[in-house]
Design a protein around this motif. Structure first.
Motif, PDB file in Angstrom:
ATOM      1  N   VAL A  48       0.845  -1.185   0.000  1.00 46.65           N
ATOM      2  CA  VAL A  48       0.000   0.000   0.000  1.00 46.65           C
ATOM      3  C   VAL A  48       0.882   1.238   0.000  1.00 46.65           C
ATOM      4  O   VAL A  48       1.749   1.387   0.863  1.00 46.65           O
ATOM      5  CB  VAL A  48      -0.916   0.012   1.246  1.00 46.65           C
ATOM      6  CG1 VAL A  48      -1.769   1.267   1.260  1.00 46.65           C
ATOM      7  CG2 VAL A  48      -1.779  -1.230   1.281  1.00 46.65           C
ATOM      8  N   GLU A  49       0.674   2.097  -0.991  1.00 46.37           N
ATOM      9  CA  GLU A  49       1.389   3.384  -1.078  1.00 46.37           C
ATOM     10  C   GLU A  49       0.410   4.446  -1.539  1.00 46.37           C
ATOM     11  O   GLU A  49      -0.168   4.309  -2.624  1.00 46.37           O
ATOM     12  CB  GLU A  49       2.544   3.298  -2.089  1.00 46.37           C
ATOM     13  CG  GLU A  49       3.719   2.495  -1.652  1.00 46.37           C
ATOM     14  CD  GLU A  49       4.812   2.461  -2.723  1.00 46.37           C
ATOM     15  OE1 GLU A  49       4.604   2.982  -3.839  1.00 46.37           O
ATOM     16  OE2 GLU A  49       5.873   1.896  -2.432  1.00 46.37           O
ATOM     17  N   GLY A  50       0.207   5.451  -0.705  1.00 49.51           N
ATOM     18  CA  GLY A  50      -0.654   6.565  -1.104  1.00 49.51           C
ATOM     19  C   GLY A  50      -2.070   6.157  -1.450  1.00 49.51           C
ATOM     20  O   GLY A  50      -2.647   6.714  -2.386  1.00 49.51           O
ATOM     21  N   GLY A  51      -2.627   5.198  -0.740  1.00 46.45           N
ATOM     22  CA  GLY A  51      -4.008   4.763  -0.989  1.00 46.45           C
ATOM     23  C   GLY A  51      -4.180   3.910  -2.230  1.00 46.45           C
ATOM     24  O   GLY A  51      -5.293   3.701  -2.706  1.00 46.45           O
ATOM     25  N   ARG A  52      -3.085   3.405  -2.752  1.00 46.38           N
ATOM     26  CA  ARG A  52      -3.136   2.549  -3.947  1.00 46.38           C
ATOM     27  C   ARG A  52      -2.374   1.247  -3.694  1.00 46.38           C
ATOM     28  O   ARG A  52      -1.426   1.205  -2.912  1.00 46.38           O
ATOM     29  CB  ARG A  52      -2.549   3.256  -5.155  1.00 46.38           C
ATOM     30  CG  ARG A  52      -3.331   4.498  -5.526  1.00 46.38           C
ATOM     31  CD  ARG A  52      -2.991   4.981  -6.919  1.00 46.38           C
ATOM     32  NE  ARG A  52      -3.861   6.071  -7.309  1.00 46.38           N
ATOM     33  CZ  ARG A  52      -5.061   5.917  -7.875  1.00 46.38           C
ATOM     34  NH1 ARG A  52      -5.517   4.714  -8.118  1.00 46.38           N
ATOM     35  NH2 ARG A  52      -5.787   6.968  -8.196  1.00 46.38           N
ATOM     36  N   ARG A  79       3.518  -1.662   4.171  1.00 46.19           N
ATOM     37  CA  ARG A  79       2.313  -2.418   4.492  1.00 46.19           C
ATOM     38  C   ARG A  79       1.934  -3.283   3.301  1.00 46.19           C
ATOM     39  O   ARG A  79       1.811  -2.790   2.182  1.00 46.19           O
ATOM     40  CB  ARG A  79       1.177  -1.468   4.835  1.00 46.19           C
ATOM     41  CG  ARG A  79       1.504  -0.643   6.085  1.00 46.19           C
ATOM     42  CD  ARG A  79       0.459   0.366   6.365  1.00 46.19           C
ATOM     43  NE  ARG A  79      -0.738  -0.305   6.864  1.00 46.19           N
ATOM     44  CZ  ARG A  79      -1.837   0.328   7.215  1.00 46.19           C
ATOM     45  NH1 ARG A  79      -1.906   1.634   7.108  1.00 46.19           N
ATOM     46  NH2 ARG A  79      -2.873  -0.334   7.666  1.00 46.19           N
ATOM     47  N   GLU A  92      -4.364   0.235  -8.456  1.00 48.61           N
ATOM     48  CA  GLU A  92      -5.780   0.408  -8.139  1.00 48.61           C
ATOM     49  C   GLU A  92      -5.950   1.088  -6.785  1.00 48.61           C
ATOM     50  O   GLU A  92      -5.228   0.772  -5.822  1.00 48.61           O
ATOM     51  CB  GLU A  92      -6.454  -0.962  -8.125  1.00 48.61           C
ATOM     52  CG  GLU A  92      -7.955  -0.918  -8.022  1.00 48.61           C
ATOM     53  CD  GLU A  92      -8.559  -2.302  -8.188  1.00 48.61           C
ATOM     54  OE1 GLU A  92      -9.567  -2.559  -7.512  1.00 48.61           O
ATOM     55  OE2 GLU A  92      -8.034  -3.122  -8.967  1.00 48.61           O
ATOM     56  N   ALA A  93      -6.893   2.031  -6.700  1.00 47.39           N
ATOM     57  CA  ALA A  93      -7.181   2.715  -5.441  1.00 47.39           C
ATOM     58  C   ALA A  93      -7.826   1.742  -4.472  1.00 47.39           C
ATOM     59  O   ALA A  93      -8.640   0.908  -4.859  1.00 47.39           O
ATOM     60  CB  ALA A  93      -8.113   3.900  -5.676  1.00 47.39           C
ATOM     61  N   ILE A  94      -7.413   1.836  -3.191  1.00 49.66           N
ATOM     62  CA  ILE A  94      -7.950   0.948  -2.159  1.00 49.66           C
ATOM     63  C   ILE A  94      -8.260   1.751  -0.913  1.00 49.66           C
ATOM     64  O   ILE A  94      -7.726   2.836  -0.706  1.00 49.66           O
ATOM     65  CB  ILE A  94      -6.972  -0.200  -1.812  1.00 49.66           C
ATOM     66  CG1 ILE A  94      -5.619   0.378  -1.350  1.00 49.66           C
ATOM     67  CG2 ILE A  94      -6.789  -1.137  -2.970  1.00 49.66           C
ATOM     68  CD1 ILE A  94      -4.714  -0.657  -0.750  1.00 49.66           C
ATOM     69  N   ALA A  95      -9.126   1.193  -0.064  1.00 44.16           N
ATOM     70  CA  ALA A  95      -9.415   1.795   1.235  1.00 44.16           C
ATOM     71  C   ALA A  95      -8.676   0.972   2.276  1.00 44.16           C
ATOM     72  O   ALA A  95      -8.789  -0.255   2.318  1.00 44.16           O
ATOM     73  CB  ALA A  95     -10.908   1.777   1.506  1.00 44.16           C
ATOM     74  N   VAL A  96      -7.888   1.643   3.125  1.00 42.25           N
ATOM     75  CA  VAL A  96      -7.096   0.965   4.136  1.00 42.25           C
ATOM     76  C   VAL A  96      -7.842   1.022   5.471  1.00 42.25           C
ATOM     77  O   VAL A  96      -8.251   2.096   5.898  1.00 42.25           O
ATOM     78  CB  VAL A  96      -5.709   1.608   4.287  1.00 42.25           C
ATOM     79  CG1 VAL A  96      -4.913   0.940   5.383  1.00 42.25           C
ATOM     80  CG2 VAL A  96      -4.966   1.566   2.962  1.00 42.25           C
ATOM     81  N   THR A  97      -8.018  -0.152   6.091  1.00 48.43           N
ATOM     82  CA  THR A  97      -8.617  -0.206   7.429  1.00 48.43           C
ATOM     83  C   THR A  97      -7.585  -0.756   8.396  1.00 48.43           C
ATOM     84  O   THR A  97      -6.835  -1.661   8.050  1.00 48.43           O
ATOM     85  CB  THR A  97      -9.870  -1.109   7.438  1.00 48.43           C
ATOM     86  OG1 THR A  97      -9.520  -2.403   6.979  1.00 48.43           O
ATOM     87  CG2 THR A  97     -10.967  -0.536   6.572  1.00 48.43           C
TER      88      THR A  97
END
Length: 98
Positions: A48-52, A79, A92-97
């Motif tokens: 994960v880098e910058g929400g992607r 991460r 691809e944009a992702i949401a990190v929880t």
């Protein structure tokens, strides 16, 4: 086969014995096995880098207890996505929880 210096009670050439070796601890960079995606002989993970999500080719070492030693491809503090969903693409944009 063990080379023993000196005399030990009851130990004879050709005999059988159980021995234990004390090993030291070492630090290693590891990733969860569930984060590893295999494509043929290639091993890769998503970081994960910058929400992607970014795909990284990795070189892995030994596996122990659900963790694989990462020899190259990821850095300390990065991460990784554990259990990446099918069809996840590089960038691809992702949401990190948490």
């Amino acid at each position: 086969k063990v080379d023993v210096a000196g005399e030990l009670d009851g130990l004879r050439p050709g005999g059988f014995a159980r021995v234990a070796f004390r090993t030291g601890a070492r630090s290693a960079l590891v990733v969860p096995v569930a984060a590893i995606d295999r494509l043929g002989a290639l091993e890769r993970v998503f970081v994960v880098e910058g929400g992607r999500a970014h795909l990284r080719m990795v070189t892995l070492g030994e596996t122990d207890g659900g963790l694989a030693r990462a020899l190259s491809g990821v850095g300390r503090g990065e991460r990784v996505i554990v259990g990446p969903p099918p069809g996840l693409r590089d960038g691809e944009a992702i949401a990190v929880t948490p």
